[in-house]
Motif scaffolding. Structure first.
Motif, mmCIF file in Angstrom:
data_model
loop_
_atom_site.group_PDB
_atom_site.id
_atom_site.type_symbol
_atom_site.label_atom_id
_atom_site.label_comp_id
_atom_site.label_asym_id
_atom_site.label_seq_id
_atom_site.Cartn_x
_atom_site.Cartn_y
_atom_site.Cartn_z
ATOM 1 N N ASP A 1 48.486 53.522 29.825
ATOM 2 C CA ASP A 1 47.144 53.765 30.361
ATOM 3 C C ASP A 1 46.603 52.563 31.145
ATOM 4 O O ASP A 1 45.641 52.698 31.904
ATOM 5 C CB ASP A 1 46.160 54.132 29.226
ATOM 6 C CG ASP A 1 46.083 53.038 28.180
ATOM 7 O OD1 ASP A 1 47.154 52.544 27.765
ATOM 8 O OD2 ASP A 1 44.971 52.645 27.789
ATOM 9 N N LEU A 2 47.236 51.413 31.012
ATOM 10 C CA LEU A 2 46.783 50.249 31.783
ATOM 11 C C LEU A 2 46.876 50.502 33.293
ATOM 12 O O LEU A 2 46.137 49.916 34.078
ATOM 13 C CB LEU A 2 47.625 49.019 31.435
ATOM 14 C CG LEU A 2 47.278 48.275 30.143
ATOM 15 C CD1 LEU A 2 48.237 47.114 29.923
ATOM 16 C CD2 LEU A 2 45.831 47.778 30.169
ATOM 17 N N VAL B 1 46.774 43.471 35.114
ATOM 18 C CA VAL B 1 47.081 44.570 36.034
ATOM 19 C C VAL B 1 46.864 44.058 37.453
ATOM 20 O O VAL B 1 45.820 43.461 37.740
ATOM 21 C CB VAL B 1 46.135 45.771 35.786
ATOM 22 C CG1 VAL B 1 46.520 46.955 36.681
ATOM 23 C CG2 VAL B 1 46.144 46.174 34.312
ATOM 24 N N TYR B 2 47.844 44.281 38.339
ATOM 25 C CA TYR B 2 47.690 43.788 39.711
ATOM 26 C C TYR B 2 48.400 44.708 40.692
ATOM 27 O O TYR B 2 49.184 45.571 40.294
ATOM 28 C CB TYR B 2 48.234 42.357 39.824
ATOM 29 C CG TYR B 2 49.740 42.279 39.805
ATOM 30 C CD1 TYR B 2 50.450 42.374 38.608
ATOM 31 C CD2 TYR B 2 50.477 42.150 40.993
ATOM 32 C CE1 TYR B 2 51.835 42.317 38.590
ATOM 33 C CE2 TYR B 2 51.869 42.097 40.974
ATOM 34 C CZ TYR B 2 52.539 42.178 39.780
ATOM 35 O OH TYR B 2 53.912 42.140 39.764
ATOM 36 N N LYS B 3 48.116 44.480 41.970
ATOM 37 C CA LYS B 3 48.741 45.274 43.030
ATOM 38 C C LYS B 3 49.577 44.342 43.905
ATOM 39 O O LYS B 3 49.021 43.444 44.556
ATOM 40 C CB LYS B 3 47.650 45.945 43.870
ATOM 41 C CG LYS B 3 48.182 46.880 44.903
ATOM 42 C CD LYS B 3 47.060 47.673 45.560
ATOM 43 C CE LYS B 3 47.560 48.440 46.775
ATOM 44 N NZ LYS B 3 48.794 49.208 46.534
ATOM 45 N N PRO B 4 50.902 44.522 43.896
ATOM 46 C CA PRO B 4 51.743 43.659 44.718
ATOM 47 C C PRO B 4 51.302 43.696 46.179
ATOM 48 O O PRO B 4 50.989 44.767 46.705
ATOM 49 C CB PRO B 4 53.145 44.257 44.562
ATOM 50 C CG PRO B 4 53.113 44.956 43.251
ATOM 51 C CD PRO B 4 51.709 45.497 43.127
ATOM 52 N N ASP C 1 32.735 43.698 37.318
ATOM 53 C CA ASP C 1 33.148 45.073 37.042
ATOM 54 C C ASP C 1 33.747 45.135 35.637
ATOM 55 O O ASP C 1 34.860 44.669 35.408
ATOM 56 C CB ASP C 1 34.188 45.476 38.102
ATOM 57 C CG ASP C 1 34.682 46.904 37.912
ATOM 58 O OD1 ASP C 1 34.309 47.538 36.898
ATOM 59 O OD2 ASP C 1 35.449 47.380 38.779
ATOM 60 N N ILE C 2 32.996 45.746 34.742
ATOM 61 C CA ILE C 2 33.391 45.751 33.328
ATOM 62 C C ILE C 2 34.724 46.474 33.092
ATOM 63 O O ILE C 2 35.443 46.183 32.138
ATOM 64 C CB ILE C 2 32.250 46.366 32.455
ATOM 65 C CG1 ILE C 2 32.479 46.099 30.960
ATOM 66 C CG2 ILE C 2 32.084 47.848 32.710
ATOM 67 C CD1 ILE C 2 32.189 44.703 30.536
ATOM 68 N N THR C 3 35.102 47.408 34.018
ATOM 69 C CA THR C 3 36.362 48.129 33.818
ATOM 70 C C THR C 3 37.573 47.205 33.994
ATOM 71 O O THR C 3 38.689 47.563 33.644
ATOM 72 C CB THR C 3 36.504 49.319 34.790
ATOM 73 O OG1 THR C 3 36.574 48.801 36.128
ATOM 74 C CG2 THR C 3 35.348 50.290 34.673
ATOM 75 N N LYS C 4 37.343 46.040 34.568
ATOM 76 C CA LYS C 4 38.451 45.096 34.757
ATOM 77 C C LYS C 4 38.594 44.125 33.583
ATOM 78 O O LYS C 4 39.463 43.265 33.573
ATOM 79 C CB LYS C 4 38.266 44.340 36.071
ATOM 80 C CG LYS C 4 38.409 45.289 37.240
ATOM 81 C CD LYS C 4 38.323 44.617 38.573
ATOM 82 C CE LYS C 4 38.562 45.667 39.651
ATOM 83 N NZ LYS C 4 38.326 45.143 40.992
ATOM 84 N N ARG C 5 37.724 44.304 32.624
ATOM 85 C CA ARG C 5 37.820 43.484 31.414
ATOM 86 C C ARG C 5 38.583 44.288 30.363
ATOM 87 O O ARG C 5 38.054 45.219 29.773
ATOM 88 C CB ARG C 5 36.419 43.150 30.908
ATOM 89 C CG ARG C 5 36.393 42.277 29.686
ATOM 90 C CD ARG C 5 35.002 42.320 29.057
ATOM 91 N NE ARG C 5 34.956 41.633 27.794
ATOM 92 C CZ ARG C 5 35.459 42.125 26.660
ATOM 93 N NH1 ARG C 5 36.035 43.303 26.637
ATOM 94 N NH2 ARG C 5 35.364 41.437 25.553
ATOM 95 N N LEU C 6 39.821 43.951 30.153
ATOM 96 C CA LEU C 6 40.638 44.694 29.185
ATOM 97 C C LEU C 6 40.182 44.374 27.765
ATOM 98 O O LEU C 6 39.863 43.227 27.461
ATOM 99 C CB LEU C 6 42.114 44.315 29.308
ATOM 100 C CG LEU C 6 42.830 44.626 30.615
ATOM 101 C CD1 LEU C 6 44.294 44.200 30.510
ATOM 102 C CD2 LEU C 6 42.736 46.106 30.954
#
Ligand code: UDP
Ligand code: MN
Length: 335
Positions: free
Chosen positions: A113-114, A138-141, A178-183
Motif C-alpha cells: 500500500d506504500l 517512497v520516491y519517483k525515479p 502534506d500530511i499524506t507524505k508522513r508515513l
C-alpha cells in the motif's frame, strides 16, 4: 501498466546479508512488486548467485562511473561516498515509482500500500521528529531530481554527513506541507530505540509492519541459537537489548529459514564452524534477563504512572513475538 519496485543498497557482505533477509521478508509478506538491489561492490560468485535467486534485478552502481555530475560532486565532497550511492536510486527510471528501504530493515507485514503514496513520503526520525528518517521512503525515479540532488550535495553538502541530511534539505517542506507524505511510524519502527518509550511499544508493537535496525548494532552482529531460540553476543546496552531482542530473533528466523537454504550445500566432509563459540552462548534465554523470565502479568496504567513497571513482563513481549512469528510463518509453507 505501472512498474513498481522495492529498492535497497549494499556495499559490502554484511549489508548483503541484511538485504537478503529484507528481500525474503518482503516475499514472505506476499509482495507483488519487483525487488531491486543496488550493489556497490563485487560480491563473491556464491553470494551473487543467491542475490540473483532473491531479487528481480541486480543493479551494479559505481560512484566514479556514473557520469560527470556525480564525479564532480564527489570530488567536492568525498565524505559523502555511501550517500551518493544511495541517491542513485533516482536513476532507476524504468520504474514508475519505488520504495527505497535500508538493508537493515525487516518487513513483517505486507506494505504494498506504500505505492499509493507520492514522492516524497517517509516516516519521522526518532532523533528529531521534524525530520524524516531515510531508512524507508517512497520516491519517483527521475534523472532530473537526481541531478538536482547532486547539485545540492555539491553546493551545500549534507549537514549530518549522510543521505538523511541531504534529503531533508531537499524535501524540506515534508514536516508541514502534506500530511499524506508522513508515513506512520509502524512503516519504519526503530527497533533499538523502542526501550525509550516502552508503553508505546507494548501498545503498538503488534501493529508494526517494518522493523528498522538503525544504529551501530545490526542483527548480523549477534548470534542466534535456533535450538534455544535465543539471541546472544553483540554489543548493546542491556535495556536496549531487552526490547530489541524479539526483533533480532525474528530477523534470524528469516535468515535461517529463507536465506541460508539458498546457498549451495557445502562439499561433503566439510565442517561447519559456528560463528560464536558455544561457551559464549547463554545457557538459557533467562541469562540475559529476557522476556523468558518469570515476569508479572500486564501492568496497570496506575503502575505505569508510578514507574512501577516490569519492563520485561513475559506476557507483553510474548504478544509481540507471537505476532512477529505469525507474520513470518503465515505465507511460508516450507517451515
Ligand atoms: N550501506 C551500505 N554499506 C555501508 C553503510 C550503509 O550498503 O557500509 C547502506 C545500507 O543499505 C544501509 C544504508 O546504506 O542500510 C544506511 O546505512 P545504515 O542502515 O547503517 O544507517 P542507519 O540506519 O543505522 O542510520
Ligand atoms: Mn538503516
Amino acid at each position: 501498466m505501472t512498474n513498481e519496485a522495492f529498492v535497497t543498497l549494499v556495499t559490502n557482505d554484511s549489508y548483503a546479508k541484511g538485504a537478503l533477509v529484507w528481500g525474503q521478508s518482503l516475499r514472505n509478506c506476499g509482495t507483488t512488486k519487483k525487488l531491486v538491489i543496488m550493489i556497490g561492490y563485487k560480491p563473491e560468485p556464491p553470494l551473487q548467485a543467491v542475490m540473483e535467486k532473491t531479487f528481480d534485478e541486480l543493479v551494479y552502481v559505481s560512484l566514479m562511473d556514473s557520469g560527470d555530475t556525480t564525479r564532480l560532486a564527489l570530488m567536492a565532497r568525498p565524505e559523502l561516498g555511501v550517500t551518493f550511492t544511495k541517491l542513485q536510486c533516482w536513476t532507476l527510471t524504468h520504474y514508475t515509482k519505488c520504495v527505497f528501504m535500508d538493508a537493515d530493515t525487516l518487513v513483517v507485514e505486507n506494505i504494498d500500500d506504500l505505492f499509493e503514496r507520492e514522492e516524497f513520503s517517509a516516516a519521522p526520525d526518532v532523533g528529531w521528529p521534524d525530520m524524516f528518517n531515510t531508512g524507508v521512503f517512497v520516491y519517483k525515479p527521475s534523472m532530473e531530481t537526481y541531478g538536482k540532488l547532486l547539485e545540492l550535495a555539491k553546493s551545500e553538502g549534507s549537514f549530518d554527513g549522510g543521505d538523511q541530511g541531504l534529503l531533508n534539505a531537499y524535501f524540506s517542506d515534508w514536516a508541514f506541507k502534506d500530511i499524506t507524505k508522513r508515513l506512520p511510524f509502524i512503516y519504519n519502527m526503530a527497533a533499538n530505540l523502542t526501550y525509550s518509550y516502552l508503553p508505546a511499544l507494548l501498545r503498538f508493537g503488534t501493529e508494526v509492519k517494518v522493523v528498522h535496525f538503525l544504529g551501530q548494532s545490526k542483527p548480523w552482529n549477534f548470534g542466534y541459537s535456533a535450538e534455544s531460540d535465543n539471541v546472544y553476543g553483540g554489543s548493546m546496552a542491556d535495556n536496549m537489548f531487552q526490547t530489541t531482542k524479539p526483533f533480532i530473533r525474528t530477523w534470524w528466523k528469516v535468515y535461517n529459514h529463507n536465506v541460508e537454504p539458498l546457498f549451495e550445500k557445502k562439499p561433503e566432509g566439510s565442517v561447519d564452524v559456528p560463528e560464536y563459540p558455544k561457551s559464549s552462548a547463554p545457557v538459557s534465554s533467562e541469562t540475559n534477563g529476557s522476556e523468558g523470565g518469570k515476569a508479572s502479568g500486564a501492568a496497570t496504567p496506575d503502575q505505569w504512572e508510578r514507574g512501577d513497571i516490569n519492563y520485561t513482563g513475559s506476557d507483553r513481549f510474548h504478544n509481540i513475538q507471537r505476532h512477529l512469528d505469525a507474520m513470518i510463518y503465515k505465507n511460508a509453507n516450507d517451515y
